[in-house]
Motif scaffolding. Structure first.
Motif, PDB file in Angstrom:
ATOM      1  N   TYR A  80       0.824  -1.094   0.172  1.00  0.00           N
ATOM      2  CA  TYR A  80      -0.047   0.104  -0.162  1.00  0.00           C
ATOM      3  C   TYR A  80       0.786   1.330   0.010  1.00  0.00           C
ATOM      4  CZ  TYR A  80      -4.027  -3.049   0.963  1.00  0.00           C
ATOM      5  OH  TYR A  80      -4.929  -3.804   0.627  1.00  0.00           O
ATOM      6  N   SER A 139       2.268   3.727   4.302  1.00  0.00           N
ATOM      7  CA  SER A 139       1.177   4.059   4.079  1.00  0.00           C
ATOM      8  C   SER A 139       0.148   4.331   5.314  1.00  0.00           C
ATOM      9  CB  SER A 139       0.389   2.912   3.372  1.00  0.00           C
ATOM     10  OG  SER A 139      -1.113   3.189   3.109  1.00  0.00           O
ATOM     11  N   ASP A 186      -3.615   5.697   6.947  1.00  0.00           N
ATOM     12  CA  ASP A 186      -5.112   6.280   6.843  1.00  0.00           C
ATOM     13  C   ASP A 186      -5.206   7.517   7.239  1.00  0.00           C
ATOM     14  OD1 ASP A 186      -7.715   6.808   7.725  1.00  0.00           O
ATOM     15  OD2 ASP A 186      -8.034   4.624   7.142  1.00  0.00           O
ATOM     16  N   ASP A 206      -7.388   9.468   8.317  1.00  0.00           N
ATOM     17  CA  ASP A 206      -8.126   9.702   9.705  1.00  0.00           C
ATOM     18  C   ASP A 206      -7.201   9.261  10.648  1.00  0.00           C
ATOM     19  OD1 ASP A 206     -10.270  10.502   8.003  1.00  0.00           O
ATOM     20  OD2 ASP A 206     -11.383   8.593   8.223  1.00  0.00           O
ATOM     21  N   LYS A 251      -1.811   9.897  -2.612  1.00  0.00           N
ATOM     22  CA  LYS A 251      -3.236   9.510  -1.721  1.00  0.00           C
ATOM     23  C   LYS A 251      -4.246   8.944  -2.768  1.00  0.00           C
ATOM     24  CE  LYS A 251      -6.410  12.704   0.373  1.00  0.00           C
ATOM     25  NZ  LYS A 251      -6.873  13.919   0.619  1.00  0.00           N
ATOM     26  N   ASP A 252      -4.991   7.876  -1.908  1.00  0.00           N
ATOM     27  CA  ASP A 252      -6.032   7.199  -2.448  1.00  0.00           C
ATOM     28  C   ASP A 252      -7.262   7.768  -1.844  1.00  0.00           C
ATOM     29  OD1 ASP A 252      -6.222   5.656  -0.175  1.00  0.00           O
ATOM     30  OD2 ASP A 252      -5.375   3.797  -1.180  1.00  0.00           O
ATOM     31  N   GLU A 253      -8.347   7.032  -1.724  1.00  0.00           N
ATOM     32  CA  GLU A 253      -9.700   7.398  -1.179  1.00  0.00           C
ATOM     33  C   GLU A 253      -9.662   7.421   0.186  1.00  0.00           C
ATOM     34  OE1 GLU A 253      -9.601   3.144  -2.438  1.00  0.00           O
ATOM     35  OE2 GLU A 253      -9.521   4.830  -3.520  1.00  0.00           O
ATOM     36  N   THR A 254      -8.584   6.593   1.099  1.00  0.00           N
ATOM     37  CA  THR A 254      -8.713   6.642   2.567  1.00  0.00           C
ATOM     38  C   THR A 254      -7.211   6.999   3.149  1.00  0.00           C
ATOM     39  OG1 THR A 254      -8.259   4.306   2.569  1.00  0.00           O
ATOM     40  CG2 THR A 254     -10.707   4.888   2.781  1.00  0.00           C
ATOM     41  N   SER A 255      -6.206   7.091   2.312  1.00  0.00           N
ATOM     42  CA  SER A 255      -4.741   6.852   2.540  1.00  0.00           C
ATOM     43  C   SER A 255      -3.781   7.695   1.998  1.00  0.00           C
ATOM     44  CB  SER A 255      -4.277   5.374   3.012  1.00  0.00           C
ATOM     45  OG  SER A 255      -4.928   4.494   3.786  1.00  0.00           O
ATOM     46  N   TYR A 256      -2.844   8.090   2.800  1.00  0.00           N
ATOM     47  CA  TYR A 256      -1.614   8.820   2.199  1.00  0.00           C
ATOM     48  C   TYR A 256      -0.695   7.881   2.095  1.00  0.00           C
ATOM     49  CZ  TYR A 256      -3.953  12.895   4.217  1.00  0.00           C
ATOM     50  OH  TYR A 256      -4.682  14.121   4.268  1.00  0.00           O
TER      51      TYR A 256
END
Length: 161
Positions: free
Chosen positions: A82, A128, A130, A132, A150-155
């Motif tokens: 990830y 990787s 999250d 949040d 970056k993806d939909e939830t993580s850096y």
């Protein structure tokens, strides 16, 4: 208060527990450890541990009880993780038992593994996280990591050594 040392051969179960803890999912939604860690997307993080490019450090308390871990592993373009950046940059993972948190142990573990990566000749490390998980994100930013993806939830974050 805490001592950091190399992971011992007989501590694979603790490593697996820490790998599980490092995955940021709400407790009530988190699958059981065996189901999660042996899923197609996550088994690459522990299978055949001990190969070239693998390193893990364990934090222990005053009774030599493991309370946290930090590790890195190399991945390839054929087996991307990830936090994958390239074949020459190991991805870090970290987790700390709940009772040992908020005692600067995360910073101590991170500094220790960064020193190991530097000594092992790596030019950078990635991870990787999250988006949040603000406590972790802030720790990584404080250590000098930058967001490179970056993806939909993580850096995906990178630190040049």
């Amino acid at each position: 208060m805490f001592k950091i040392r190399y992971m011992r051969e007989n501590e694979k179960d603790f490593f697996m527990k820490m790998l599980y803890e490092s995955i940021f999912i709400e407790k009530e939604k988190k699958p059981p450890i065996d189901k999660l860690l042996y899923s197609d997307g996550l088994k690459k993080y522990h299978q055949n541990w001990g190969r070239k490019g693998d390193k893990a450090l364990i934090a222990v308390d005053h009774t030599d009880t493991p309370v946290g871990a930090v590790w890195y592993r190399l991945y390839s373009s054929k087996e991307k993780s990830y936090g994958y950046v390239n074949d020459d940059t190991p991805e870090l993972g970290i987790a700390i038992e709940e009772a040992a948190r908020n005692k600067s142990l995360g910073t101590k573990l991170m500094n220790s593994i960064l020193e190991e990566a530097n000594n092992d000749g790596f030019e950078a490390v990635s991870l990787s996280v999250d988006a949040d998980n603000t406590v972790a994100v802030n720790l990584y930013l404080r250590l000098g990591f930058i967001v490179v993806g970056k993806d939909e939830t993580s850096y995906i974050m990178l630190l040049k050594l």
